[in-house]
Design a protein around this motif. Structure first.
Motif, PDB file in Angstrom:
ATOM      1  N   ILE A  39      30.279  23.033  74.394  1.00 39.13           N
ATOM      2  CA  ILE A  39      30.800  23.122  73.020  1.00 39.13           C
ATOM      3  C   ILE A  39      32.041  24.036  72.920  1.00 39.13           C
ATOM      4  O   ILE A  39      32.032  25.161  72.971  1.00 39.13           O
ATOM      5  N   THR A  40      33.124  23.393  72.905  1.00 32.84           N
ATOM      6  CA  THR A  40      34.468  24.125  72.702  1.00 32.84           C
ATOM      7  C   THR A  40      34.754  24.121  71.187  1.00 32.84           C
ATOM      8  O   THR A  40      34.053  23.741  70.456  1.00 32.84           O
ATOM      9  N   LEU A  41      35.837  25.014  71.174  1.00 34.13           N
ATOM     10  CA  LEU A  41      36.253  25.075  69.708  1.00 34.13           C
ATOM     11  C   LEU A  41      36.503  23.820  68.930  1.00 34.13           C
ATOM     12  O   LEU A  41      35.991  23.612  67.851  1.00 34.13           O
ATOM     13  N   LEU A  42      37.225  22.879  69.735  1.00 31.04           N
ATOM     14  CA  LEU A  42      37.195  21.357  68.874  1.00 31.04           C
ATOM     15  C   LEU A  42      36.107  20.855  68.733  1.00 31.04           C
ATOM     16  O   LEU A  42      35.859  20.286  67.565  1.00 31.04           O
ATOM     17  N   ARG A  43      35.277  20.674  69.698  1.00 30.73           N
ATOM     18  CA  ARG A  43      33.955  20.228  69.528  1.00 30.73           C
ATOM     19  C   ARG A  43      33.167  20.968  68.500  1.00 30.73           C
ATOM     20  O   ARG A  43      32.283  20.294  67.581  1.00 30.73           O
ATOM     21  N   GLY A  44      33.241  22.359  68.583  1.00 28.99           N
ATOM     22  CA  GLY A  44      32.398  22.772  67.218  1.00 28.99           C
ATOM     23  C   GLY A  44      32.921  22.662  65.982  1.00 28.99           C
ATOM     24  O   GLY A  44      32.108  22.395  65.019  1.00 28.99           O
ATOM     25  N   VAL A  45      34.285  22.680  65.749  1.00 32.95           N
ATOM     26  CA  VAL A  45      34.752  22.257  64.252  1.00 32.95           C
ATOM     27  C   VAL A  45      34.347  20.642  64.295  1.00 32.95           C
ATOM     28  O   VAL A  45      34.021  20.617  63.053  1.00 32.95           O
ATOM     29  N   SER A  46      34.298  19.799  65.092  1.00 34.55           N
ATOM     30  CA  SER A  46      34.177  18.487  64.845  1.00 34.55           C
ATOM     31  C   SER A  46      32.407  18.331  64.400  1.00 34.55           C
ATOM     32  O   SER A  46      32.135  17.477  63.662  1.00 34.55           O
ATOM     33  N   ILE A  47      31.672  19.117  65.109  1.00 36.14           N
ATOM     34  CA  ILE A  47      30.201  19.203  64.717  1.00 36.14           C
ATOM     35  C   ILE A  47      30.143  19.519  63.276  1.00 36.14           C
ATOM     36  O   ILE A  47      29.159  19.171  62.424  1.00 36.14           O
ATOM     37  N   ILE A  48      30.621  20.799  62.892  1.00 38.70           N
ATOM     38  CA  ILE A  48      30.501  21.143  61.654  1.00 38.70           C
ATOM     39  C   ILE A  48      31.125  20.281  60.636  1.00 38.70           C
ATOM     40  O   ILE A  48      30.375  19.679  59.531  1.00 38.70           O
ATOM     41  N   ILE A  49      32.205  19.849  60.510  1.00 39.48           N
ATOM     42  CA  ILE A  49      32.789  19.060  59.705  1.00 39.48           C
ATOM     43  C   ILE A  49      32.398  17.574  59.751  1.00 39.48           C
ATOM     44  O   ILE A  49      32.082  17.045  58.573  1.00 39.48           O
ATOM     45  N   ARG A 187      31.715  13.999  72.128  1.00 40.81           N
ATOM     46  CA  ARG A 187      33.132  13.263  71.994  1.00 40.81           C
ATOM     47  C   ARG A 187      33.103  12.213  70.778  1.00 40.81           C
ATOM     48  O   ARG A 187      34.144  12.014  70.129  1.00 40.81           O
ATOM     49  N   LEU A 188      32.067  11.464  70.719  1.00 41.50           N
ATOM     50  CA  LEU A 188      31.873  10.798  69.533  1.00 41.50           C
ATOM     51  C   LEU A 188      32.111  11.364  68.416  1.00 41.50           C
ATOM     52  O   LEU A 188      32.659  10.946  67.360  1.00 41.50           O
ATOM     53  N   GLN A 189      31.343  12.416  68.099  1.00 42.04           N
ATOM     54  CA  GLN A 189      31.441  13.403  67.025  1.00 42.04           C
ATOM     55  C   GLN A 189      32.960  13.562  66.541  1.00 42.04           C
ATOM     56  O   GLN A 189      33.297  13.477  65.382  1.00 42.04           O
ATOM     57  N   ILE A 190      33.850  13.785  67.739  1.00 41.99           N
ATOM     58  CA  ILE A 190      35.172  14.052  67.343  1.00 41.99           C
ATOM     59  C   ILE A 190      35.755  13.023  66.499  1.00 41.99           C
ATOM     60  O   ILE A 190      36.661  12.967  65.599  1.00 41.99           O
ATOM     61  N   GLY A 191      35.623  11.661  67.309  1.00 43.36           N
ATOM     62  CA  GLY A 191      36.223  10.383  66.564  1.00 43.36           C
ATOM     63  C   GLY A 191      35.661  10.074  65.287  1.00 43.36           C
ATOM     64  O   GLY A 191      36.634   9.928  64.403  1.00 43.36           O
ATOM     65  N   LEU A 192      34.381  10.328  65.108  1.00 44.75           N
ATOM     66  CA  LEU A 192      33.651  10.105  63.773  1.00 44.75           C
ATOM     67  C   LEU A 192      34.321  10.929  62.740  1.00 44.75           C
ATOM     68  O   LEU A 192      34.421  10.939  61.365  1.00 44.75           O
ATOM     69  N   THR A 193      34.670  12.399  63.000  1.00 46.30           N
ATOM     70  CA  THR A 193      35.442  13.592  62.136  1.00 46.30           C
ATOM     71  C   THR A 193      36.739  13.005  61.748  1.00 46.30           C
ATOM     72  O   THR A 193      36.926  13.264  60.555  1.00 46.30           O
ATOM     73  N   VAL A 194      37.303  12.470  62.575  1.00 48.89           N
ATOM     74  CA  VAL A 194      38.523  11.791  62.429  1.00 48.89           C
ATOM     75  C   VAL A 194      38.440  10.655  61.165  1.00 48.89           C
ATOM     76  O   VAL A 194      39.087  10.682  60.323  1.00 48.89           O
ATOM     77  N   CYS A 195      37.551   9.932  61.514  1.00 51.87           N
ATOM     78  CA  CYS A 195      37.273   8.958  60.624  1.00 51.87           C
ATOM     79  C   CYS A 195      36.938   9.256  59.217  1.00 51.87           C
ATOM     80  O   CYS A 195      37.306   8.656  57.983  1.00 51.87           O
ATOM     81  N   LYS A 196      35.930  10.436  59.091  1.00 50.46           N
ATOM     82  CA  LYS A 196      35.645  10.941  57.722  1.00 50.46           C
ATOM     83  C   LYS A 196      37.126  11.744  56.734  1.00 50.46           C
ATOM     84  O   LYS A 196      37.112  11.351  55.999  1.00 50.46           O
ATOM     85  N   LEU A 197      37.857  12.401  57.901  1.00 47.76           N
ATOM     86  CA  LEU A 197      38.784  12.859  57.044  1.00 47.76           C
ATOM     87  C   LEU A 197      39.924  11.879  56.735  1.00 47.76           C
ATOM     88  O   LEU A 197      40.431  12.220  55.952  1.00 47.76           O
ATOM     89  N   THR A 198      39.820  10.732  57.386  1.00 49.46           N
ATOM     90  CA  THR A 198      40.838   9.417  56.992  1.00 49.46           C
ATOM     91  C   THR A 198      40.359   9.084  55.703  1.00 49.46           C
ATOM     92  O   THR A 198      40.904   8.550  54.804  1.00 49.46           O
ATOM     93  N   ALA A 199      38.695   8.868  55.683  1.00 46.20           N
ATOM     94  CA  ALA A 199      38.288   8.168  54.424  1.00 46.20           C
ATOM     95  C   ALA A 199      38.581   9.424  52.978  1.00 46.20           C
ATOM     96  O   ALA A 199      38.974   8.779  51.957  1.00 46.20           O
ATOM     97  N   ILE A 200      38.617  10.709  53.427  1.00 43.84           N
ATOM     98  CA  ILE A 200      38.811  11.226  52.354  1.00 43.84           C
ATOM     99  C   ILE A 200      40.256  11.394  51.836  1.00 43.84           C
ATOM    100  O   ILE A 200      40.305  11.283  50.730  1.00 43.84           O
ATOM    101  N   LEU A 201      41.228  11.217  53.058  1.00 46.62           N
ATOM    102  CA  LEU A 201      42.648  10.941  52.590  1.00 46.62           C
ATOM    103  C   LEU A 201      42.901   9.667  51.878  1.00 46.62           C
ATOM    104  O   LEU A 201      43.714   9.660  50.907  1.00 46.62           O
ATOM    105  N   PHE A 202      42.140   8.422  52.275  1.00 47.30           N
ATOM    106  CA  PHE A 202      42.259   7.220  51.440  1.00 47.30           C
ATOM    107  C   PHE A 202      41.818   7.579  50.044  1.00 47.30           C
ATOM    108  O   PHE A 202      42.375   6.545  49.108  1.00 47.30           O
ATOM    109  N   ILE A 203      41.083   8.419  49.405  1.00 44.86           N
ATOM    110  CA  ILE A 203      40.896   8.905  48.206  1.00 44.86           C
ATOM    111  C   ILE A 203      41.790   9.832  47.646  1.00 44.86           C
ATOM    112  O   ILE A 203      42.710   9.545  46.380  1.00 44.86           O
ATOM    113  N   ILE A 204      42.171  10.970  48.296  1.00 46.58           N
ATOM    114  CA  ILE A 204      43.082  11.833  47.787  1.00 46.58           C
ATOM    115  C   ILE A 204      44.561  11.565  47.470  1.00 46.58           C
ATOM    116  O   ILE A 204      45.010  11.719  46.335  1.00 46.58           O
ATOM    117  N   ILE A 205      44.936  10.899  48.397  1.00 50.10           N
ATOM    118  CA  ILE A 205      46.472  10.460  48.287  1.00 50.10           C
ATOM    119  C   ILE A 205      46.653   9.531  46.907  1.00 50.10           C
ATOM    120  O   ILE A 205      47.457   9.819  46.195  1.00 50.10           O
TER     121      ILE A 205
END
Length: 501
Positions: A39-49, A187-205
């Protein structure tokens, strides 16, 4: 459960008992079956988010608004829950100190065990295993099943059986993935985290664009509206904190984190900062288009918002929400399986749950134990009621875990603490948790009382399964036989025995 049954020695290449340790390949030492630090920093961030941002932000705004009564107070609750999570939450700054001081996996179970002893720790894992985790996984999985089918049922209601069958497929996929590989799950968690943040941006913007066009009518007199009773605040707090829940999951994986003294605090601060800003801006975006009345009538706020503002492109939103829910399912199973693994290692759960696959290096039994329990919850009835019953227990134990930090400061002042927080932070958080628990007992005595009774069943279970050591010989033999059989079928060994492989 305390007694260690006889365990089979498994061969490296299969599931048959072996007369001795397997021979290593020429020039290559056999790998020990241990949980590795992946569990690296990037993976840790992706697990939490990836665990925090699930279906809550796309559904829970209705619950918060219903129990606050106004736009201003609802936004205040969302902001307050985020700040409370960051500056006191069991996975935030207080847990950053606990995680860097007590370098064991298991999260609040481990901290309660360290401070309050085995009885309370057992009750915590008892409630988590039997009710909280299966029900929580089933709830978020149902959201996944509903949203993944949404584009195929645009003009009609989705059959409930179809939702539950798709949900069961999603649950099984998550369990299989976490059983097969730690690396691929991360690794999957990192990809899904990107999808989550994209979904939120689709609402915020689009929401920001609406505000820029002058659509601010829903923000006029933000604290006017239906008077909110103080009795509604605990429920608003639970809805909000449910959407932020997940900040504690990295602490379940402490032993698998690279350089935990640095990685845990950084991952927590980065993740919760991003989540808090994202959640507040998402709610602001909702109110740029939807009125209080519209929001209260909506079953899925994100979908209603997208239909109003994005036209045909709104069909993409349910897919993103489904992927977001799948990420929460994956992160939750990934982390909580380590809680069961550690509890078994401490003798509080059957020993098979503390064993590791000899080739895949995953806590296979601790992962798959959730599958039948979650499927039973999925088809058994009212999951929301179960979560309401146990919400008080979750926050009670989280508050106790953070209060334990204060106790350790005075009881063990010389403990190595690479990361320290001012004492007022855990003091405010633990007081808030315990106050909300007490208030919920007063405002909703039935649900809280049922939850309290369910939690109390852990006390006789502790004395029956853990303390009572003079169990009948037939019971011990049957238990040993079941353990050996499961070892052979699952190809797992205790961590201490794996060093011989």
């Amino acid at each position: 459960m305390v007694r260690k049954p006889a365990v089979a020695t498994l061969s490296k290449g299969g599931c048959l008992p072996s007369a001795g340790p397997p021979r290593a390949r020429p020039g290559r030492a056999p790998a020990a079956a241990v949980l590795r630090k992946k569990i690296t920093l990037l993976r840790g961030v992706s697990i939490i988010i990836g665990t925090v941002i699930g279906g809550g932000i796309f559904i829970a705004p209705t619950g918060v608004l219903r129990n606050t009564g106004s736009v201003g107070l609802a936004l205040a609750v969302w902001t307050g829950c985020g700040l409370l999570s960051l500056f006191g939450g069991s996975g935030a700054l207080s847990y950053a100190e606990l995680g860097t001081s007590i370098k064991k996996s298991g999260g609040h179970y481990t901290y309660i065990l360290e401070v309050f002893g085995p009885l309370l720790a057992f009750v915590r894992v008892w409630v988590e295993l039997l009710i909280i985790r299966p029900a929580a996984t089933a709830v978020i999985s149902l959201a996944f099943g509903r949203y993944i089918l949404e584009p195929f049922f645009v003009h009609c209601d989705i059959p409930e059986l179809a939702i539950k069958l798709m949900t069961a497929v999603g649950i099984t996929a998550v369990m299989v993935l976490n059983s097969m590989s730690v690396s691929w799950s991360a690794r999957l968690q990192i990809g899904l985290t990107v999808c989550k943040l994209t979904a939120i941006l689709f609402i915020i913007i689009p929401g920001v664009i609406q505000l820029a066009k002058g659509h601010t009518e829903h923000f006029k007199d933000p604290f006017s509206g239906r008077d909110a009773s103080i009795m509604g605040l605990p429920l608003a707090f639970y809805y909000g904190m449910y959407s932020y829940a997940g900040w504690f999951y990295l602490n379940f994986l402490t032993e698998e984190v690279e350089n935990p003294e640095r990685t845990i605090p950084l991952a927590i601060c980065i993740s919760m900062g991003i989540v808090t800003v994202g959640y507040v801006l998402t709610n602001v975006a909702y109110f740029s288009t939807l009125s209080v009345h519209d929001l209260l009538l909506s079953k899925a706020v994100a979908v209603t918002f997208a239909e109003r503002l994005l036209g045909n492109f709104s069909l993409a939103v349910p897919i993103f929400v489904a992927l977001s829910c799948f990420g929460s399912m994956n992160g939750g199973v990934f982390a909580v399986s380590r809680l069961f693994y550690v509890a078994s290692r401490e003798g509080h759960l059957p020993e098979i749950l503390s064993m590791i696959h000899i080739r895949k290096h995953t806590p296979l039994p601790a992962v798959i134990v959730l599958h039948p329990l979650t499927i039973i919850m999925l088809f058994s009835g009212d999951l929301d009621s179960l979560l309401n019953f146990l919400s008080f227990a979750r926050w009670l134990f989280i508050g106790l875990a953070v209060a334990g930090l204060i106790y350790l400061r005075y009881k063990r002042p010389d403990m190595h603490r690479p990361f320290k927080v001012p004492l007022f932070i855990p003091a405010v958080f633990s007081f808030t948790c315990l106050f909300m628990v007490a208030l919920s007992l007063y405002s909703n005595p039935f649900s809280t009382g049922v939850g309290f009774v369910i939690a109390l069943t852990g006390v006789p279970a502790y004395y029956l399964f853990v303390v009572w050591d003079e169990k009948p010989r037939w019971f011990r033999r049957a238990s040993d036989r079941v353990t050996r059989t499961l070892q052979i079928i699952l190809e797992v060994v205790p961590e201490e025995d794996s060093q011989k492989l």
